[in-house]
Design a protein around this motif. Structure first.
Motif, PDB file in Angstrom:
ATOM      1  N   ARG A  85       0.839  -1.209   0.000  1.00 11.57           N
ATOM      2  CA  ARG A  85       0.000   0.000   0.000  1.00 11.57           C
ATOM      3  C   ARG A  85       0.872   1.256   0.000  1.00 11.57           C
ATOM      4  O   ARG A  85       0.582   2.237  -0.686  1.00 11.57           O
ATOM      5  CB  ARG A  85      -0.920   0.002   1.224  1.00 11.57           C
TER       6      ARG A  85
ATOM      7  N   ARG B  24       7.640  -7.495  -6.293  1.00 12.71           N
ATOM      8  CA  ARG B  24       7.489  -8.543  -5.281  1.00 12.71           C
ATOM      9  C   ARG B  24       8.848  -8.994  -4.745  1.00 12.71           C
ATOM     10  O   ARG B  24       9.011  -9.264  -3.577  1.00 12.71           O
ATOM     11  CB  ARG B  24       6.727  -9.758  -5.850  1.00 12.71           C
TER      12      ARG B  24
ATOM     13  N   ARG C 254      -0.530 -12.337   1.554  1.00  6.50           N
ATOM     14  CA  ARG C 254      -1.103 -13.224   0.543  1.00  6.50           C
ATOM     15  C   ARG C 254      -0.167 -14.393   0.219  1.00  6.50           C
ATOM     16  O   ARG C 254      -0.603 -15.445  -0.213  1.00  6.50           O
ATOM     17  CB  ARG C 254      -1.351 -12.455  -0.774  1.00  6.50           C
ATOM     18  N   ASP C 255       1.141 -14.150   0.402  1.00  3.70           N
ATOM     19  CA  ASP C 255       2.137 -15.135  -0.042  1.00  3.70           C
ATOM     20  C   ASP C 255       3.146 -15.452   1.051  1.00  3.70           C
ATOM     21  O   ASP C 255       4.265 -15.873   0.763  1.00  3.70           O
ATOM     22  CB  ASP C 255       2.895 -14.583  -1.259  1.00  3.70           C
TER      23      ASP C 255
ATOM     24  N   ASP D  74      -5.796 -10.564  -7.169  1.00  2.00           N
ATOM     25  CA  ASP D  74      -4.822 -11.202  -6.267  1.00  2.00           C
ATOM     26  C   ASP D  74      -4.769 -12.718  -6.461  1.00  2.00           C
ATOM     27  O   ASP D  74      -3.725 -13.340  -6.297  1.00  2.00           O
ATOM     28  CB  ASP D  74      -5.153 -10.890  -4.794  1.00  2.00           C
TER      29      ASP D  74
ATOM     30  N   ARG E  97      -3.209 -13.487 -10.509  1.00  2.00           N
ATOM     31  CA  ARG E  97      -1.931 -13.002 -11.044  1.00  2.00           C
ATOM     32  C   ARG E  97      -0.975 -14.189 -11.218  1.00  2.00           C
ATOM     33  O   ARG E  97      -1.077 -15.199 -10.487  1.00  2.00           O
ATOM     34  CB  ARG E  97      -1.337 -11.926 -10.137  1.00  2.00           C
TER      35      ARG E  97
HETATM   36  O1   DC Z   1      -3.588  -7.064   2.896  1.00  2.00           O
HETATM   37  P1   DC Z   1      -3.998  -5.828   2.143  1.00  2.00           P
HETATM   38  O2   DC Z   1      -5.463  -5.872   1.740  1.00  2.00           O
HETATM   39  O3   DC Z   1      -3.643  -4.572   2.862  1.00  2.00           O
HETATM   40  O4   DC Z   1      -3.110  -5.855   0.789  1.00  2.00           O
HETATM   41  C1   DC Z   1      -3.225  -4.879  -0.217  1.00  2.00           C
HETATM   42  C2   DC Z   1      -2.806  -5.488  -1.550  1.00  2.00           C
HETATM   43  O5   DC Z   1      -1.415  -5.795  -1.521  1.00  2.00           O
HETATM   44  C3   DC Z   1      -3.517  -6.778  -1.907  1.00  2.00           C
HETATM   45  O6   DC Z   1      -4.699  -6.543  -2.646  1.00  2.00           O
HETATM   46  C4   DC Z   1      -2.487  -7.550  -2.704  1.00  2.00           C
HETATM   47  C5   DC Z   1      -1.158  -7.016  -2.224  1.00  2.00           C
HETATM   48  N1   DC Z   1      -0.454  -7.934  -1.323  1.00  2.00           N
HETATM   49  C6   DC Z   1       0.311  -8.931  -1.906  1.00  2.00           C
HETATM   50  O7   DC Z   1       0.313  -9.055  -3.121  1.00  2.00           O
HETATM   51  N2   DC Z   1       1.058  -9.753  -1.136  1.00  2.00           N
HETATM   52  C7   DC Z   1       1.054  -9.639   0.202  1.00  2.00           C
HETATM   53  N3   DC Z   1       1.810 -10.449   0.942  1.00  2.00           N
HETATM   54  C8   DC Z   1       0.252  -8.650   0.824  1.00  2.00           C
HETATM   55  C9   DC Z   1      -0.508  -7.828   0.028  1.00  2.00           C
END
Ligand code: DC
Length: 236
Positions: A44, A113, A134-135, A186, A189
């Motif tokens: 963000r 990333r 997410r990962d 998300d 991708r």
């Molecule tokens: O957790 P969040 O909703 O604040 O994350 C915002 C965006 O960041 C989410 O839509 C995808 C990306 N994100 C990511 O790709 N990998 C992560 N480990 C955390 C977030």
């Protein structure tokens, strides 16, 4: 619970937006005396910098360059994570809808990333961290001792997010559409899509209270701590 002084673990909590990751991660970290790292806040912060510098979310080399020149700091506080971008407090701004979408868009790029994952590994390398994103269980810490994939029915996740964001003035329809669009991006991708690690415990929080989710994860942590400190228990 085991004593917080026991060997410190890496706890990965992944899942889609609105599943309750941030609240659970911060409560769990407080209880264990661990650091809480909200990886999404880092994406963000970078997205906000791209917006402010008028950089296209599709321009991977420039976004990667921007990341390398950025100082992004996440500071846990009782009220949630404080986000600092180049020393500036952007905690509230990074929660707004345009930044949420932008974060999801900048996060599709492998070079972005790569930078994020390297920073996140540095932050968690000594253990004693609850990292959510997410990962985390699939890519950042594939060897994390505890891996949770926290999910919930999409309608429930939308409702939770709408409740959270009402104070920020966004309309319900806009919030729901934003969440659906982000979810789709998300999950689909090419690079590190949102998916449970093969060895993650999947928790569906649709009909669970926050306390129930927390208790479930605490039990997993406890089991791991006991297994680590008492190997003879595993022999039989
Ligand atoms: O957790 P969040 O909703 O604040 O994350 C915002 C965006 O960041 C989410 O839509 C995808 C990306 N994100 C990511 O790709 N990998 C992560 N480990 C955390 C977030």
């Amino acid at each position: 619970m085991s004593e917080p002084s026991a060997r410190k673990l890496i706890i990965a909590i992944d899942g889609p937006a609105g599943a309750g990751k941030s609240t659970i991660a911060s409560r769990l970290a407080r209880k264990l005396g661990y650091a809480n790292l909200e990886s999404g806040a880092m994406y963000r912060a970078l997205a906000l910098k791209a917006i402010e510098n008028d950089i296209s979310f599709d321009d991977e080399p420039t976004l990667s360059d921007l990341a390398h020149k950025s100082r992004i700091k996440i500071e846990p506080t009782l009220g949630g994570n404080r986000v600092l971008l180049d020393g500036r407090d952007v905690t509230l701004r990074v929660r707004e809808a345009d930044v949420s979408q932008a974060a999801s868009r900048v996060s599709i790029h492998p070079q972005v990333r790569e930078w994020m994952v390297a920073r996140q590994r540095e932050l968690g390398t000594n253990g004693g961290v609850v990292m959510e994103g997410r990962d985390i269980g699939t890519k950042v810490f594939p060897d994390a001792e505890v891996k949770v994939f926290l999910d919930a029915d999409p309608v429930i996740r939308e409702q939770r997010r709408i409740q959270q964001q009402h104070s920020h003035g966004a309309s319900s329809e806009a919030m729901a559409a934003e969440l659906r669009e982000r979810d789709r991006r998300d999950r689909t991708r090419a690079n590190s899509p949102l998916a449970p690690a093969h060895d993650a415990t999947i928790i569906d929080s649709t009909s669970l209270s926050e306390d129930e989710v927390l208790l479930t994860i605490e039990a997993l942590v406890d089991k791991k701590l006991r297994a680590n400190t008492s190997p003879e228990r595993n022999v039989s």
